[in-house]
Motif scaffolding. Structure first.
Motif, PDB file in Angstrom:
ATOM      1  N   ALA A 281       5.928  -6.362   7.941  1.00  0.00           N
ATOM      2  CA  ALA A 281       5.842  -6.091   6.504  1.00  0.00           C
ATOM      3  C   ALA A 281       6.577  -7.207   5.766  1.00  0.00           C
ATOM      4  O   ALA A 281       7.746  -7.471   6.053  1.00  0.00           O
ATOM      5  CB  ALA A 281       6.459  -4.743   6.167  1.00  0.00           C
ATOM      6  N   LEU A 282       5.883  -7.882   4.849  1.00  0.00           N
ATOM      7  CA  LEU A 282       6.506  -8.912   4.024  1.00  0.00           C
ATOM      8  C   LEU A 282       7.024  -8.262   2.752  1.00  0.00           C
ATOM      9  O   LEU A 282       6.284  -7.528   2.079  1.00  0.00           O
ATOM     10  CB  LEU A 282       5.502 -10.013   3.681  1.00  0.00           C
ATOM     11  N   CYS A 283       8.277  -8.519   2.408  1.00  0.00           N
ATOM     12  CA  CYS A 283       8.939  -7.825   1.300  1.00  0.00           C
ATOM     13  C   CYS A 283       9.574  -8.835   0.354  1.00  0.00           C
ATOM     14  O   CYS A 283      10.461  -9.591   0.749  1.00  0.00           O
ATOM     15  CB  CYS A 283      10.036  -6.892   1.825  1.00  0.00           C
ATOM     16  N   LEU A 284       9.120  -8.843  -0.896  1.00  0.00           N
ATOM     17  CA  LEU A 284       9.774  -9.615  -1.946  1.00  0.00           C
ATOM     18  C   LEU A 284      10.939  -8.802  -2.486  1.00  0.00           C
ATOM     19  O   LEU A 284      10.769  -7.630  -2.837  1.00  0.00           O
ATOM     20  CB  LEU A 284       8.798  -9.908  -3.088  1.00  0.00           C
ATOM     21  N   ILE A 285      12.103  -9.419  -2.596  1.00  0.00           N
ATOM     22  CA  ILE A 285      13.293  -8.695  -3.041  1.00  0.00           C
ATOM     23  C   ILE A 285      14.079  -9.537  -4.030  1.00  0.00           C
ATOM     24  O   ILE A 285      13.718 -10.667  -4.341  1.00  0.00           O
ATOM     25  CB  ILE A 285      14.198  -8.343  -1.835  1.00  0.00           C
ATOM     26  N   ASP A 286      15.152  -8.953  -4.536  1.00  0.00           N
ATOM     27  CA  ASP A 286      16.134  -9.666  -5.370  1.00  0.00           C
ATOM     28  C   ASP A 286      15.643 -10.005  -6.762  1.00  0.00           C
ATOM     29  O   ASP A 286      16.168 -10.924  -7.387  1.00  0.00           O
ATOM     30  CB  ASP A 286      16.603 -10.978  -4.695  1.00  0.00           C
ATOM     31  N   HIS A 287      14.627  -9.317  -7.281  1.00  0.00           N
ATOM     32  CA  HIS A 287      14.235  -9.628  -8.666  1.00  0.00           C
ATOM     33  C   HIS A 287      15.319  -9.133  -9.609  1.00  0.00           C
ATOM     34  O   HIS A 287      15.696  -7.960  -9.575  1.00  0.00           O
ATOM     35  CB  HIS A 287      12.891  -9.012  -9.035  1.00  0.00           C
ATOM     36  N   PRO A 288      15.838 -10.008 -10.484  1.00  0.00           N
ATOM     37  CA  PRO A 288      17.018  -9.639 -11.266  1.00  0.00           C
ATOM     38  C   PRO A 288      16.733  -8.834 -12.519  1.00  0.00           C
ATOM     39  O   PRO A 288      17.629  -8.203 -13.068  1.00  0.00           O
ATOM     40  CB  PRO A 288      17.616 -11.003 -11.649  1.00  0.00           C
ATOM     41  N   ASP A 289      15.491  -8.833 -12.996  1.00  0.00           N
ATOM     42  CA  ASP A 289      15.194  -8.257 -14.310  1.00  0.00           C
ATOM     43  C   ASP A 289      14.124  -7.181 -14.208  1.00  0.00           C
ATOM     44  O   ASP A 289      13.278  -7.206 -13.302  1.00  0.00           O
ATOM     45  CB  ASP A 289      14.698  -9.350 -15.265  1.00  0.00           C
ATOM     46  N   PRO A 290      14.122  -6.226 -15.161  1.00  0.00           N
ATOM     47  CA  PRO A 290      13.002  -5.284 -15.235  1.00  0.00           C
ATOM     48  C   PRO A 290      11.695  -6.036 -15.477  1.00  0.00           C
ATOM     49  O   PRO A 290      11.668  -7.097 -16.105  1.00  0.00           O
ATOM     50  CB  PRO A 290      13.368  -4.405 -16.436  1.00  0.00           C
ATOM     51  N   LEU A 291      10.598  -5.468 -14.966  1.00  0.00           N
ATOM     52  CA  LEU A 291       9.289  -6.110 -15.069  1.00  0.00           C
ATOM     53  C   LEU A 291       8.281  -5.156 -15.680  1.00  0.00           C
ATOM     54  O   LEU A 291       8.343  -3.943 -15.451  1.00  0.00           O
ATOM     55  CB  LEU A 291       8.784  -6.525 -13.686  1.00  0.00           C
ATOM     56  N   THR A 292       7.340  -5.693 -16.424  1.00  0.00           N
ATOM     57  CA  THR A 292       6.217  -4.878 -16.859  1.00  0.00           C
ATOM     58  C   THR A 292       5.300  -4.636 -15.673  1.00  0.00           C
ATOM     59  O   THR A 292       5.288  -5.402 -14.694  1.00  0.00           O
ATOM     60  CB  THR A 292       5.424  -5.568 -17.974  1.00  0.00           C
ATOM     61  N   GLY A 293       4.507  -3.583 -15.779  1.00  0.00           N
ATOM     62  CA  GLY A 293       3.550  -3.302 -14.720  1.00  0.00           C
ATOM     63  C   GLY A 293       2.594  -4.453 -14.501  1.00  0.00           C
ATOM     64  O   GLY A 293       2.150  -4.700 -13.367  1.00  0.00           O
ATOM     65  N   ARG A 294       2.278  -5.184 -15.559  1.00  0.00           N
ATOM     66  CA  ARG A 294       1.391  -6.338 -15.430  1.00  0.00           C
ATOM     67  C   ARG A 294       2.011  -7.388 -14.497  1.00  0.00           C
ATOM     68  O   ARG A 294       1.341  -7.955 -13.628  1.00  0.00           O
ATOM     69  CB  ARG A 294       1.132  -6.919 -16.821  1.00  0.00           C
ATOM     70  N   ASP A 295       3.322  -7.641 -14.673  1.00  0.00           N
ATOM     71  CA  ASP A 295       4.006  -8.602 -13.811  1.00  0.00           C
ATOM     72  C   ASP A 295       4.156  -8.068 -12.389  1.00  0.00           C
ATOM     73  O   ASP A 295       4.078  -8.835 -11.411  1.00  0.00           O
ATOM     74  CB  ASP A 295       5.382  -8.940 -14.388  1.00  0.00           C
ATOM     75  N   VAL A 296       4.386  -6.751 -12.259  1.00  0.00           N
ATOM     76  CA  VAL A 296       4.490  -6.153 -10.925  1.00  0.00           C
ATOM     77  C   VAL A 296       3.178  -6.316 -10.169  1.00  0.00           C
ATOM     78  O   VAL A 296       3.153  -6.668  -8.984  1.00  0.00           O
ATOM     79  CB  VAL A 296       4.869  -4.664 -11.030  1.00  0.00           C
ATOM     80  N   ARG A 297       2.061  -6.100 -10.881  1.00  0.00           N
ATOM     81  CA  ARG A 297       0.757  -6.261 -10.232  1.00  0.00           C
ATOM     82  C   ARG A 297       0.545  -7.692  -9.761  1.00  0.00           C
ATOM     83  O   ARG A 297       0.005  -7.929  -8.669  1.00  0.00           O
ATOM     84  CB  ARG A 297      -0.358  -5.868 -11.207  1.00  0.00           C
ATOM     85  N   ALA A 298       0.973  -8.651 -10.575  1.00  0.00           N
ATOM     86  CA  ALA A 298       0.824 -10.049 -10.175  1.00  0.00           C
ATOM     87  C   ALA A 298       1.627 -10.351  -8.914  1.00  0.00           C
ATOM     88  O   ALA A 298       1.141 -11.025  -7.996  1.00  0.00           O
ATOM     89  CB  ALA A 298       1.251 -10.964 -11.327  1.00  0.00           C
ATOM     90  N   LEU A 299       2.866  -9.821  -8.841  1.00  0.00           N
ATOM     91  CA  LEU A 299       3.671 -10.017  -7.638  1.00  0.00           C
ATOM     92  C   LEU A 299       3.041  -9.315  -6.437  1.00  0.00           C
ATOM     93  O   LEU A 299       3.048  -9.834  -5.315  1.00  0.00           O
ATOM     94  CB  LEU A 299       5.094  -9.500  -7.853  1.00  0.00           C
ATOM     95  N   GLY A 300       2.505  -8.118  -6.686  1.00  0.00           N
ATOM     96  CA  GLY A 300       1.860  -7.382  -5.601  1.00  0.00           C
ATOM     97  C   GLY A 300       0.695  -8.137  -5.003  1.00  0.00           C
ATOM     98  O   GLY A 300       0.529  -8.194  -3.775  1.00  0.00           O
ATOM     99  N   GLU A 301      -0.123  -8.746  -5.867  1.00  0.00           N
ATOM    100  CA  GLU A 301      -1.262  -9.505  -5.367  1.00  0.00           C
ATOM    101  C   GLU A 301      -0.817 -10.756  -4.618  1.00  0.00           C
ATOM    102  O   GLU A 301      -1.451 -11.173  -3.652  1.00  0.00           O
ATOM    103  CB  GLU A 301      -2.197  -9.859  -6.524  1.00  0.00           C
ATOM    104  N   ARG A 302       0.297 -11.343  -5.053  1.00  0.00           N
ATOM    105  CA  ARG A 302       0.792 -12.548  -4.362  1.00  0.00           C
ATOM    106  C   ARG A 302       1.300 -12.208  -2.973  1.00  0.00           C
ATOM    107  O   ARG A 302       1.030 -12.924  -2.003  1.00  0.00           O
ATOM    108  CB  ARG A 302       1.895 -13.208  -5.184  1.00  0.00           C
ATOM    109  N   VAL A 303       2.067 -11.117  -2.866  1.00  0.00           N
ATOM    110  CA  VAL A 303       2.586 -10.776  -1.542  1.00  0.00           C
ATOM    111  C   VAL A 303       1.462 -10.261  -0.646  1.00  0.00           C
ATOM    112  O   VAL A 303       1.458 -10.513   0.568  1.00  0.00           O
ATOM    113  CB  VAL A 303       3.750  -9.757  -1.652  1.00  0.00           C
TER     114      VAL A 303
END
Length: 328
Positions: A282-304
């Motif tokens: 399982a590849l896991c992106l971590i350590d994001h320092p700031d709250p994110l909009t769902g739009r940004d979360v989706r972009a990160l999800g597609e990248r991982v």
């Protein structure tokens, strides 16, 4: 049951102590303090490990650090896992592209539990990134809502085993406890959403907001200074009751990610599948320092997910319900 081996435990603790600060040298006294034992106990261990090349001893300062024999052992261990070997360059690119830390969690069975996850690799980009407090080799026993990245594709038995970890009291065999039943109802939509998206977002639960409010209320009451321990106990009982009624594991594992909702993200994860359709890493992106909009979360999800799909393809893997890739 196997008998404990204090000397073996001390050896592991010694290597962990030095590995946690690889750029530093340690004196005999510092190592003894770190292990909580006397110098006479530690000295024979250091002598033997130095002779074997596991440690290096500075000839002037008489300090110790990890030695070259451990490098060879680490490389040999790494070569035993092709999924991790294929994942490492992809993880480095993902970390560089996002500016976030990346963990590789490997499902694997041992005496600690067949469903444990092991930290097989980590990439830091922020220098002081937390990596969730994890180190290489650490093991985690997934407990809802954590661990869904492997459970979502694991079938009914994997889900049952995962949910059963919420049990605090024995129940009738084959029957859910109230806690498990409630969690099953709350988390089944989340698991379905994960499978549909191909990635997981784990968020800090809304309970944190409620706890912050409760702490503020308690500080106000405590600040009055005009009530005794009975009042303190009553306030704590109210807080505990409120926490129990507020907790919902699905808070930390959204079934859907709304584009305009703001999320405090703990991790964004995606599975790598092996040729048998099992989750290999399982590849896991971590350590994001700031709250994110769902739009940004989706972009990160597609990248991982794209990164995980790249490793799956290199491994000739496939999702459980998909046919194996054609070869030739």
């Amino acid at each position: 049951m196997s008998r404990p081996s204090p000397q073996t435990d001390r050896l592991i603790a010694l290597v962990d102590l030095l590995a946690a600060r690889p750029a530093d040298d340690f004196s005999l006294a510092e190592i003894a303090r770190g292990l909580g034992v006397g110098k006479a106990t530690v000295h024979p261990m250091l002598t033997t490990l130095t002779r074997a090349g596991w440690l290096l001893r500075h000839p002037v300062r008489r300090t110790y650090r990890l030695g070259p024999a451990l490098v060879a052992a680490g490389r040999a261990a790494a070569e035993g896992d092709p999924a991790l070997d294929l994942a490492r360059p992809v993880m480095r690119r993902l970390a560089a592209d996002t500016g976030l830390g990346v963990l590789a969690l490997v499902p694997g069975g041992d005496a600690a539990g067949e469903d444990d996850l092991r930290v097989g690799e980590l990439v830091r980009t922020r220098g002081t990134g937390t990596t969730l407090g994890m180190r290489l080799g650490d093991r985690v026993r997934p407990r809802p809502p954590l661990g869904s990245v492997t459970v979502a594709w694991g079938g009914p038995h994997a889900v049952d085993t995962w949910l059963a970890r919420l049990d605090t009291e024995p129940t009738t065999p084959g029957a859910d406890s109230p806690a498990v039943s409630a969690a099953r109802t709350a988390l089944e939509p989340a698991l379905a959403g994960i499978r549909a998206r191909g990635w997981v977002v784990e968020t800090e639960s809304r309970m944190r907001d409620r706890l912050d409010s409760l702490v503020a209320d308690l500080e106000i009451e405590l600040g009055t200074g005009d009530w005794d321990s009975t009042g303190h106990a009553a306030a704590l009982r109210r807080a505990i009751a409120d926490i129990g009624s507020t907790f919902d594991p699905s808070d930390a594992l959204p079934a859907t990610v709304e584009p305009d909702t703001v999320y405090r993200v703990s991790s964004v994860n995606a599975p790598v599948f092996d040729p048998d359709g099992q989750v290999a890493v399982a590849l896991c992106l971590i350590d994001h320092p700031d709250p994110l909009t769902g739009r940004d979360v989706r972009a990160l999800g597609e990248r991982v997910r794209a990164a995980a799909d790249e490793v799956t393809a290199a491994l000739h893997g496939h999702e459980p319900d998909a046919p194996p890739p054609a070869t030739g």
